[in-house]
Design a protein around this motif. Structure first.
Motif, mmCIF file in Angstrom:
data_model
loop_
_atom_site.group_PDB
_atom_site.id
_atom_site.type_symbol
_atom_site.label_atom_id
_atom_site.label_comp_id
_atom_site.label_asym_id
_atom_site.label_seq_id
_atom_site.Cartn_x
_atom_site.Cartn_y
_atom_site.Cartn_z
ATOM 1 N N GLN A 60 0.835 -1.205 0.000
ATOM 2 C CA GLN A 60 0.000 0.000 0.000
ATOM 3 C C GLN A 60 0.871 1.256 0.000
ATOM 4 O OE1 GLN A 60 -3.636 0.187 -0.081
ATOM 5 N NE2 GLN A 60 -2.827 2.144 -0.805
ATOM 6 N N HIS A 61 1.915 1.246 0.796
ATOM 7 C CA HIS A 61 2.830 2.391 0.849
ATOM 8 C C HIS A 61 3.472 2.623 -0.520
ATOM 9 C CE1 HIS A 61 5.759 5.221 2.431
ATOM 10 N NE2 HIS A 61 6.745 4.446 2.014
ATOM 11 N N TYR A 62 3.933 1.555 -1.151
ATOM 12 C CA TYR A 62 4.557 1.654 -2.474
ATOM 13 C C TYR A 62 3.578 2.254 -3.488
ATOM 14 C CZ TYR A 62 6.721 0.242 -6.873
ATOM 15 O OH TYR A 62 7.263 0.240 -8.139
ATOM 16 N N THR A 63 2.358 1.768 -3.487
ATOM 17 C CA THR A 63 1.384 2.276 -4.463
ATOM 18 C C THR A 63 0.972 3.712 -4.133
ATOM 19 O OG1 THR A 63 -0.524 1.274 -3.321
ATOM 20 C CG2 THR A 63 0.554 -0.042 -5.048
ATOM 21 N N ASP A 64 0.981 4.086 -2.870
ATOM 22 C CA ASP A 64 0.715 5.487 -2.506
ATOM 23 C C ASP A 64 1.813 6.402 -3.064
ATOM 24 O OD1 ASP A 64 -1.600 4.750 -1.151
ATOM 25 O OD2 ASP A 64 -0.665 4.852 0.844
ATOM 26 N N LEU A 65 3.055 5.959 -2.980
ATOM 27 C CA LEU A 65 4.164 6.742 -3.532
ATOM 28 C C LEU A 65 4.024 6.891 -5.042
ATOM 29 C CD1 LEU A 65 7.176 5.263 -1.503
ATOM 30 C CD2 LEU A 65 6.079 7.496 -1.177
ATOM 31 N N ARG A 66 3.610 5.835 -5.705
ATOM 32 C CA ARG A 66 3.402 5.908 -7.165
ATOM 33 C C ARG A 66 2.294 6.898 -7.499
ATOM 34 N NH1 ARG A 66 4.649 1.132 -10.580
ATOM 35 N NH2 ARG A 66 2.453 1.008 -11.146
ATOM 36 N N ARG A 67 1.211 6.851 -6.747
ATOM 37 C CA ARG A 67 0.099 7.775 -7.001
ATOM 38 C C ARG A 67 0.561 9.221 -6.839
ATOM 39 N NH1 ARG A 67 -3.221 6.710 -2.992
ATOM 40 N NH2 ARG A 67 -2.611 8.561 -1.877
ATOM 41 N N GLN A 68 1.337 9.487 -5.802
ATOM 42 C CA GLN A 68 1.862 10.840 -5.599
ATOM 43 C C GLN A 68 2.730 11.277 -6.775
ATOM 44 O OE1 GLN A 68 3.879 10.703 -1.796
ATOM 45 N NE2 GLN A 68 2.008 10.067 -0.744
ATOM 46 N N ASP A 69 3.536 10.359 -7.298
ATOM 47 C CA ASP A 69 4.374 10.668 -8.454
ATOM 48 C C ASP A 69 3.514 10.980 -9.684
ATOM 49 O OD1 ASP A 69 6.991 10.684 -9.970
ATOM 50 O OD2 ASP A 69 5.982 9.017 -10.988
ATOM 51 N N TRP A 70 2.489 10.165 -9.923
ATOM 52 C CA TRP A 70 1.624 10.414 -11.078
ATOM 53 C C TRP A 70 0.907 11.749 -10.955
ATOM 54 C CZ3 TRP A 70 -0.412 4.867 -10.230
ATOM 55 C CH2 TRP A 70 0.474 3.953 -10.792
ATOM 56 N N ASP A 127 -5.424 0.559 -11.904
ATOM 57 C CA ASP A 127 -6.467 1.479 -12.366
ATOM 58 C C ASP A 127 -5.978 2.922 -12.344
ATOM 59 O OD1 ASP A 127 -8.144 -0.711 -12.697
ATOM 60 O OD2 ASP A 127 -9.323 -0.304 -10.871
ATOM 61 N N ARG A 128 -5.208 3.283 -11.312
ATOM 62 C CA ARG A 128 -4.658 4.649 -11.248
ATOM 63 C C ARG A 128 -3.607 4.853 -12.340
ATOM 64 N NH1 ARG A 128 -5.209 3.805 -5.548
ATOM 65 N NH2 ARG A 128 -3.072 3.084 -5.402
ATOM 66 N N ALA A 129 -2.788 3.836 -12.602
ATOM 67 C CA ALA A 129 -1.795 3.929 -13.680
ATOM 68 C C ALA A 129 -2.512 4.127 -15.012
ATOM 69 C CB ALA A 129 -0.925 2.676 -13.725
ATOM 70 N N TYR A 130 -3.565 3.358 -15.218
ATOM 71 C CA TYR A 130 -4.358 3.505 -16.435
ATOM 72 C C TYR A 130 -4.897 4.933 -16.551
ATOM 73 C CZ TYR A 130 -8.500 3.536 -19.327
ATOM 74 O OH TYR A 130 -9.437 3.901 -20.257
ATOM 75 N N GLN A 131 -5.468 5.450 -15.464
ATOM 76 C CA GLN A 131 -6.060 6.795 -15.507
ATOM 77 C C GLN A 131 -4.998 7.853 -15.765
ATOM 78 O OE1 GLN A 131 -9.530 7.127 -15.342
ATOM 79 N NE2 GLN A 131 -8.877 9.029 -16.314
ATOM 80 N N PHE A 132 -3.835 7.704 -15.140
ATOM 81 C CA PHE A 132 -2.722 8.619 -15.367
ATOM 82 C C PHE A 132 -2.346 8.634 -16.845
ATOM 83 C CE2 PHE A 132 1.992 8.515 -15.838
ATOM 84 C CZ PHE A 132 2.259 9.859 -15.632
ATOM 85 N N LEU A 133 -2.132 7.461 -17.411
ATOM 86 C CA LEU A 133 -1.752 7.374 -18.819
ATOM 87 C C LEU A 133 -2.874 7.872 -19.727
ATOM 88 C CD1 LEU A 133 -0.006 3.910 -18.627
ATOM 89 C CD2 LEU A 133 1.123 6.112 -19.060
#
Length: 192
Positions: A60-70, A127-133
């Motif tokens: 969860q922490h890792y994916t939170d960091l990715r979301r912040q980056d996106w 899903d967040r990666a998809y939305q970002f792209l």
């Protein structure tokens, strides 16, 4: 009688995440984790829980960091296409230069097939990666940076799955030129 160790839980999760990222779930021993977190096992069990609970928190922490980056990338002053190209090149760099590569991909293959909580976190991340792209591609089309006849949804899905394929290809072949060429080809297809 052992004493409880006070610790910065966020910093400890970050340190544990780095161990899981490097060694994987199965490769990381409880000792590896508690040593990295600088706590004893009773402190871990009393505050976070067992190894599985710690892993869930780390994913969860890792994916939170990715979301912040996106989010940061979406809000930058760069053009959408420039941001997309930069992201693609950074993804290639992670694949060919990073020993640990992507924790989400590793976790999907190692743990998500047997752990619904990890799978749910990774689905939300995907899903967040998809939305970002999708947002980058849609905005690049609006600005005339990508062909107007392209489908942002299809390209976002395509890149997400292609990136995982690049990761697998590099694990098997260790050929950085091959990965770079595939990335350049993908970028070129967007602008034809």
């Amino acid at each position: 009688m052992g004493r409880n160790v006070e610790f910065d839980e966020a910093a400890a999760i970050q340190k544990a995440m780095e161990v899981f990222w490097k060694k994987g779930y199965n490769g990381a021993s409880l000792r590896d984790l508690t040593d990295a977190m600088q706590i004893n096992s009773s402190s871990l069990y009393n505050t976070i829980g067992d190894k599985q609970e710690l892993f869930v928190r780390c994913v969860q922490h890792y994916t939170d960091l990715r979301r912040q980056d996106w989010d940061k990338r979406l809000n930058s002053n760069k053009s959408p296409f420039e941001t997309l190209v930069e992201y693609i090149h950074e993804a290639v760099g992670v694949i060919i230069n990073g020993e640990d590569s992507c924790m989400a991909v590793k976790s999907a293959f190692e743990v998500a097939t047997n752990d619904q909580r990890v799978k749910d976190i990774l689905i939300a991340d995907n899903d967040r990666a998809y939305q970002f792209l999708h947002d980058l591609i849609r905005n690049a089309i609006k600005m005339g940076e990508i062909k107007t006849d392209e489908d942002p949804a299809l390209l976002a899905d395509y890149f997400n799955s292609t990136w995982t394929g690049w990761y697998e290809s590099y694990i098997l072949h260790k050929d950085p030129i091959k990965i770079k060429r595939m990335a350049d080809y993908f970028i070129k297809q967007l602008t034809k």
